[in-house]
Design a protein around this motif. Structure first.
Motif, PDB file in Angstrom:
ATOM      1  N   TRP A 193       0.827  -1.435   0.041  1.00 49.49           N
ATOM      2  CA  TRP A 193       0.074   0.028   0.082  1.00 49.49           C
ATOM      3  C   TRP A 193       0.955   1.280  -0.029  1.00 49.49           C
ATOM      4  CZ3 TRP A 193      -4.812  -0.199  -1.239  1.00 49.49           C
ATOM      5  CH2 TRP A 193      -5.596  -1.495  -1.177  1.00 49.49           C
ATOM      6  N   LYS A 194       1.915   1.279   0.741  1.00 50.06           N
ATOM      7  CA  LYS A 194       2.593   2.567   0.914  1.00 50.06           C
ATOM      8  C   LYS A 194       3.599   2.660  -0.302  1.00 50.06           C
ATOM      9  CE  LYS A 194       2.472   3.076   5.866  1.00 50.06           C
ATOM     10  NZ  LYS A 194       3.050   3.495   7.205  1.00 50.06           N
ATOM     11  N   ASP A 195       3.776   1.904  -1.078  1.00 47.54           N
ATOM     12  CA  ASP A 195       4.555   2.082  -2.247  1.00 47.54           C
ATOM     13  C   ASP A 195       3.600   2.977  -3.240  1.00 47.54           C
ATOM     14  OD1 ASP A 195       6.437   0.281  -1.531  1.00 47.54           O
ATOM     15  OD2 ASP A 195       5.678  -1.562  -2.714  1.00 47.54           O
ATOM     16  N   LEU A 196       2.450   2.825  -3.231  1.00 49.81           N
ATOM     17  CA  LEU A 196       1.518   3.713  -3.977  1.00 49.81           C
ATOM     18  C   LEU A 196       1.560   5.252  -3.649  1.00 49.81           C
ATOM     19  CD1 LEU A 196      -1.840   1.630  -4.014  1.00 49.81           C
ATOM     20  CD2 LEU A 196       0.007   1.526  -5.475  1.00 49.81           C
ATOM     21  N   LEU A 197       2.343   5.727  -2.737  1.00 47.77           N
ATOM     22  CA  LEU A 197       2.281   7.066  -2.276  1.00 47.77           C
ATOM     23  C   LEU A 197       3.867   7.509  -3.082  1.00 47.77           C
ATOM     24  CD1 LEU A 197       1.665   6.980   1.292  1.00 47.77           C
ATOM     25  CD2 LEU A 197       0.069   7.025  -0.526  1.00 47.77           C
ATOM     26  N   ASP A 198       4.575   6.925  -3.801  1.00 50.30           N
ATOM     27  CA  ASP A 198       5.669   7.195  -4.265  1.00 50.30           C
ATOM     28  C   ASP A 198       5.442   8.240  -5.588  1.00 50.30           C
ATOM     29  OD1 ASP A 198       8.071   7.305  -5.950  1.00 50.30           O
ATOM     30  OD2 ASP A 198       8.925   5.603  -4.544  1.00 50.30           O
ATOM     31  N   PRO A 199       6.048   9.289  -5.558  1.00 52.90           N
ATOM     32  CA  PRO A 199       5.745  10.065  -6.569  1.00 52.90           C
ATOM     33  C   PRO A 199       5.862   9.537  -8.274  1.00 52.90           C
ATOM     34  CG  PRO A 199       6.985  11.200  -5.021  1.00 52.90           C
ATOM     35  CD  PRO A 199       7.000   9.738  -4.681  1.00 52.90           C
ATOM     36  N   LYS A 200       6.690   8.357  -8.333  1.00 56.59           N
ATOM     37  CA  LYS A 200       7.031   7.872  -9.540  1.00 56.59           C
ATOM     38  C   LYS A 200       5.454   7.446  -9.964  1.00 56.59           C
ATOM     39  CE  LYS A 200       8.453   3.483  -7.466  1.00 56.59           C
ATOM     40  NZ  LYS A 200       9.738   2.832  -7.141  1.00 56.59           N
ATOM     41  N   TYR A 201       4.424   7.141  -9.082  1.00 57.18           N
ATOM     42  CA  TYR A 201       3.221   6.326  -9.756  1.00 57.18           C
ATOM     43  C   TYR A 201       2.462   7.723  -9.835  1.00 57.18           C
ATOM     44  CZ  TYR A 201       4.826   2.189  -8.258  1.00 57.18           C
ATOM     45  OH  TYR A 201       5.879   0.985  -8.143  1.00 57.18           O
ATOM     46  N   GLN A 202       2.660   9.160  -9.913  1.00 59.45           N
ATOM     47  CA  GLN A 202       1.805  10.154 -10.080  1.00 59.45           C
ATOM     48  C   GLN A 202       1.154  10.107 -11.430  1.00 59.45           C
ATOM     49  OE1 GLN A 202       3.546  14.064  -9.466  1.00 59.45           O
ATOM     50  NE2 GLN A 202       1.940  15.179  -9.652  1.00 59.45           N
ATOM     51  N   GLY A 203      -0.267  10.265 -11.413  1.00 56.50           N
ATOM     52  CA  GLY A 203      -1.023  10.242 -12.439  1.00 56.50           C
ATOM     53  C   GLY A 203      -1.274   8.708 -13.170  1.00 56.50           C
ATOM     54  N   LEU A 204      -0.684   7.725 -12.521  1.00 52.61           N
ATOM     55  CA  LEU A 204      -0.795   6.404 -12.922  1.00 52.61           C
ATOM     56  C   LEU A 204      -2.052   5.500 -12.338  1.00 52.61           C
ATOM     57  CD1 LEU A 204       2.909   5.437 -13.443  1.00 52.61           C
ATOM     58  CD2 LEU A 204       1.441   6.646 -15.093  1.00 52.61           C
ATOM     59  N   ILE A 205      -2.371   5.880 -11.170  1.00 54.76           N
ATOM     60  CA  ILE A 205      -3.315   5.100 -10.200  1.00 54.76           C
ATOM     61  C   ILE A 205      -4.745   5.530 -10.645  1.00 54.76           C
ATOM     62  CG2 ILE A 205      -3.692   4.583  -8.098  1.00 54.76           C
ATOM     63  CD1 ILE A 205      -1.072   5.301  -7.233  1.00 54.76           C
ATOM     64  N   TRP A 206      -5.549   4.594 -10.489  1.00 55.95           N
ATOM     65  CA  TRP A 206      -6.934   4.809 -11.066  1.00 55.95           C
ATOM     66  C   TRP A 206      -7.680   4.071  -9.639  1.00 55.95           C
ATOM     67  CZ3 TRP A 206     -10.042   4.564 -16.158  1.00 55.95           C
ATOM     68  CH2 TRP A 206      -9.261   5.247 -16.651  1.00 55.95           C
ATOM     69  N   LEU A 207      -8.450   4.737  -9.057  1.00 59.84           N
ATOM     70  CA  LEU A 207      -9.463   4.172  -7.837  1.00 59.84           C
ATOM     71  C   LEU A 207     -10.766   4.502  -8.165  1.00 59.84           C
ATOM     72  CD1 LEU A 207      -9.521   2.949  -5.091  1.00 59.84           C
ATOM     73  CD2 LEU A 207      -8.912   5.298  -4.049  1.00 59.84           C
ATOM     74  N   TYR A 235      -3.225   8.763   4.835  1.00 55.17           N
ATOM     75  CA  TYR A 235      -2.782   7.979   3.512  1.00 55.17           C
ATOM     76  C   TYR A 235      -3.601   8.245   2.520  1.00 55.17           C
ATOM     77  CZ  TYR A 235      -1.933   4.024   0.827  1.00 55.17           C
ATOM     78  OH  TYR A 235      -1.820   3.115  -0.398  1.00 55.17           O
ATOM     79  N   LEU A 236      -4.697   8.139   2.583  1.00 52.71           N
ATOM     80  CA  LEU A 236      -5.866   8.563   1.286  1.00 52.71           C
ATOM     81  C   LEU A 236      -5.563  10.160   0.881  1.00 52.71           C
ATOM     82  CD1 LEU A 236      -8.839   6.713   2.831  1.00 52.71           C
ATOM     83  CD2 LEU A 236      -7.614   5.863   1.025  1.00 52.71           C
ATOM     84  N   THR A 237      -5.338  10.934   1.705  1.00 60.91           N
ATOM     85  CA  THR A 237      -5.314  12.467   1.092  1.00 60.91           C
ATOM     86  C   THR A 237      -3.714  12.250   0.412  1.00 60.91           C
ATOM     87  OG1 THR A 237      -4.324  12.948   3.218  1.00 60.91           O
ATOM     88  CG2 THR A 237      -6.564  13.529   2.715  1.00 60.91           C
ATOM     89  N   ASP A 238      -2.869  11.455   0.853  1.00 62.52           N
ATOM     90  CA  ASP A 238      -1.431  11.463   0.287  1.00 62.52           C
ATOM     91  C   ASP A 238      -1.687  10.570  -1.063  1.00 62.52           C
ATOM     92  OD1 ASP A 238      -0.254  12.912   2.419  1.00 62.52           O
ATOM     93  OD2 ASP A 238       0.552  11.286   3.240  1.00 62.52           O
ATOM     94  N   LEU A 239      -2.395   9.616  -1.151  1.00 64.76           N
ATOM     95  CA  LEU A 239      -2.505   8.675  -2.229  1.00 64.76           C
ATOM     96  C   LEU A 239      -3.294   9.529  -3.293  1.00 64.76           C
ATOM     97  CD1 LEU A 239      -2.843   5.951  -3.656  1.00 64.76           C
ATOM     98  CD2 LEU A 239      -5.089   5.571  -2.682  1.00 64.76           C
ATOM     99  N   ASP A 240      -4.048  10.254  -3.037  1.00 65.13           N
ATOM    100  CA  ASP A 240      -4.904  11.276  -3.940  1.00 65.13           C
ATOM    101  C   ASP A 240      -3.876  12.070  -4.888  1.00 65.13           C
ATOM    102  OD1 ASP A 240      -7.403  12.660  -4.740  1.00 65.13           O
ATOM    103  OD2 ASP A 240      -6.204  14.582  -4.112  1.00 65.13           O
ATOM    104  N   LYS A 241      -2.856  12.407  -4.308  1.00 65.87           N
ATOM    105  CA  LYS A 241      -1.786  13.160  -5.213  1.00 65.87           C
ATOM    106  C   LYS A 241      -1.369  12.309  -6.498  1.00 65.87           C
ATOM    107  CE  LYS A 241      -0.196  15.452  -1.168  1.00 65.87           C
ATOM    108  NZ  LYS A 241       0.995  15.403  -0.121  1.00 65.87           N
ATOM    109  N   ASN A 242      -1.572  11.007  -6.448  1.00 61.08           N
ATOM    110  CA  ASN A 242      -1.104  10.112  -7.493  1.00 61.08           C
ATOM    111  C   ASN A 242      -2.342   9.612  -8.318  1.00 61.08           C
ATOM    112  OD1 ASN A 242       1.577  10.434  -6.832  1.00 61.08           O
ATOM    113  ND2 ASN A 242       1.839   8.308  -5.915  1.00 61.08           N
TER     114      ASN A 242
END
Length: 392
Positions: A193-207, A235-242
């Motif tokens: 789960w915490k890997d998804l917060l990495d900036p390298k996934y910015q704009g790549l994640i769909w929820l 966590y969810l607000t940080d995830l939102d960035k990606n």
């Protein structure tokens, strides 16, 4: 159709014999008797099929009779539409009850019955994760029913303690990724789960949309149960960035992973199996988060105030039978089944999805707090995410 064809052929024979004149009476009588016998045989076969269904599902014949007298059932389905259609058509075939069905996400069904305030336009809810069911149960919008076939559930956690919903399948929450796109971008797959917060996934994640999808509500509850309320919201607000898109339905991300439009999708892994097995996307990988994940219980329930209460009860009995749940795998839905007399879909096991490799999910906390937790997340996100939340 056979009955109609027989009658047409009989009419043709009568006309032919009349044209020929002479001694056609005996032949005419024989033809009519044959058509009548075939009609009677069809009725007997249908009755036998209904009797077999009643026996295999252990359903009270009086309930079947009362349901048939009502003649109609309205189903709101939150499983995938192919499965919903197959189950509805089969129910009609078994019992001769007209089934009207509509596919809506669990959040949409919850909102709809809340607006209708005990005067529902539907009779039953079928499929979709139980978090919205629990909200509806707490608000007094579901009808308790002591289903006979509930004795086949493999564990008490697969039904509401007050019999307001019953589980029919189980699905694991995880990640679906497009291997080709990640390789092209030289990015490794997320493992937790915490890997998804990495900036390298910015704009790549769909929820999916927290307001419309039961899947997204489960994500909210999972993060809060995993990290605690404040850290879960953070966590969810940080995830939102990606996150690039929040789809209306929980299966939305999975449907776009194979094409590469979505590179990393969060959702139920059985939806990913559908993309691999049925749609031929061999570039999709399925990932169970290393630190643990949660699971959904897909359910069925009767709406309080249902216009066709006996047909609704009959539906619940049917939904808790192999005749119904085994249709899922035949129609592209590969969830693990939670009744002991049904055959598990081979595809789920082939992909190594262990239905027991999950965290202990607190259904009671979800029942009491899902609505508040979703509001907390949306308030924390503010208006920044609004244009990415899809409602169509």
């Amino acid at each position: 159709m056979k009955k109609t064809v027989s009658l047409v052929l009989t009419g043709a024979m009568l006309a032919s014999l009349a044209a020929c004149g002479g001694s056609g009476a005996a032949s005419t009588t024989a033809a009519a008797s044959s058509a009548a016998a075939e009609s009677k045989a069809e009725e007997t076969t249908a009755a036998a099929g209904e009797s077999k269904a009643a026996e295999s599902e252990e359903i009270d014949p009086e309930l079947i009779k009362a349901a048939k007298e009502e003649g109609t059932l309205v189903v709101y389905g939150s499983c995938e539409e192919d499965y919903l259609a197959a189950a509805s058509d089969h129910f009609k075939e078994l019992y001769g009850i007209d089934v009207q069905y509509q596919r809506l996400s669990t959040g949409e069904v919850q909102s709809k019955i809340e607006e209708e305030k005990g005067n529902p336009s539907g009779d039953v809810w079928f499929g979709g994760t139980t978090d919205p069911y629990n909200v509806a149960a707490k608000e007094g919008l579901l009808e308790a029913y002591d289903a006979k076939n509930a004795k086949h559930l493999i564990d008490a956690q697969y039904k509401d303690p007050d019999n307001q919903w019953f589980g029919i399948y189980k699905g694991i929450l995880g990640f679906m990724v497009n291997k080709d796109e990640l390789a092209r971008k030289n990015i490794e797959e997320p493992k937790d789960w915490k890997d998804l917060l990495d900036p390298k996934y910015q704009g790549l994640i769909w929820l999916s949309n927290y307001n419309t999808a039961g899947t997204a509500k489960l994500v909210v509850n999972t993060m809060i149960q995993k990290y605690g309320h404040d850290d879960g919201i953070k966590y969810l607000t940080d995830l939102d960035k990606n996150v690039q898109v929040y789809t209306k339905s929980g299966s939305g991300p999975s449907k776009n992973v194979g094409t590469g439009e979505c590179v990393v999708g969060i959702g139920f892994l059985h939806d990913g199996i559908t993309q691999i097995v049925d749609n031929g996307y061999g570039n999709v990988d399925l990932i169970i988060p290393e630190s643990g994940t949660s699971f959904e219980v897909g359910a069925t329930a009767i709406f309080k105030g249902a216009k066709h209460p006996n047909a609704a009860k009959l539906w619940v009995e049917y939904a808790l039978s192999p005749e119904c749940v085994e249709l899922a795998a035949q129609n592209g839905s590969y969830q693990f089944l939670v009744i002991d007399n049904a055959k598990q879909p081979e595809q789920a096991s082939e992909f190594g999805l262990d239905p027991d490799n999950v965290m202990k999910y607190d259904f009671e906390d979800a029942k009491n707090n899902t609505k508040k937790y979703v509001e907390d997340v949306m308030n924390a996100l503010g208006s920044a995410a609004d244009d990415r939340f899809k409602t169509e």
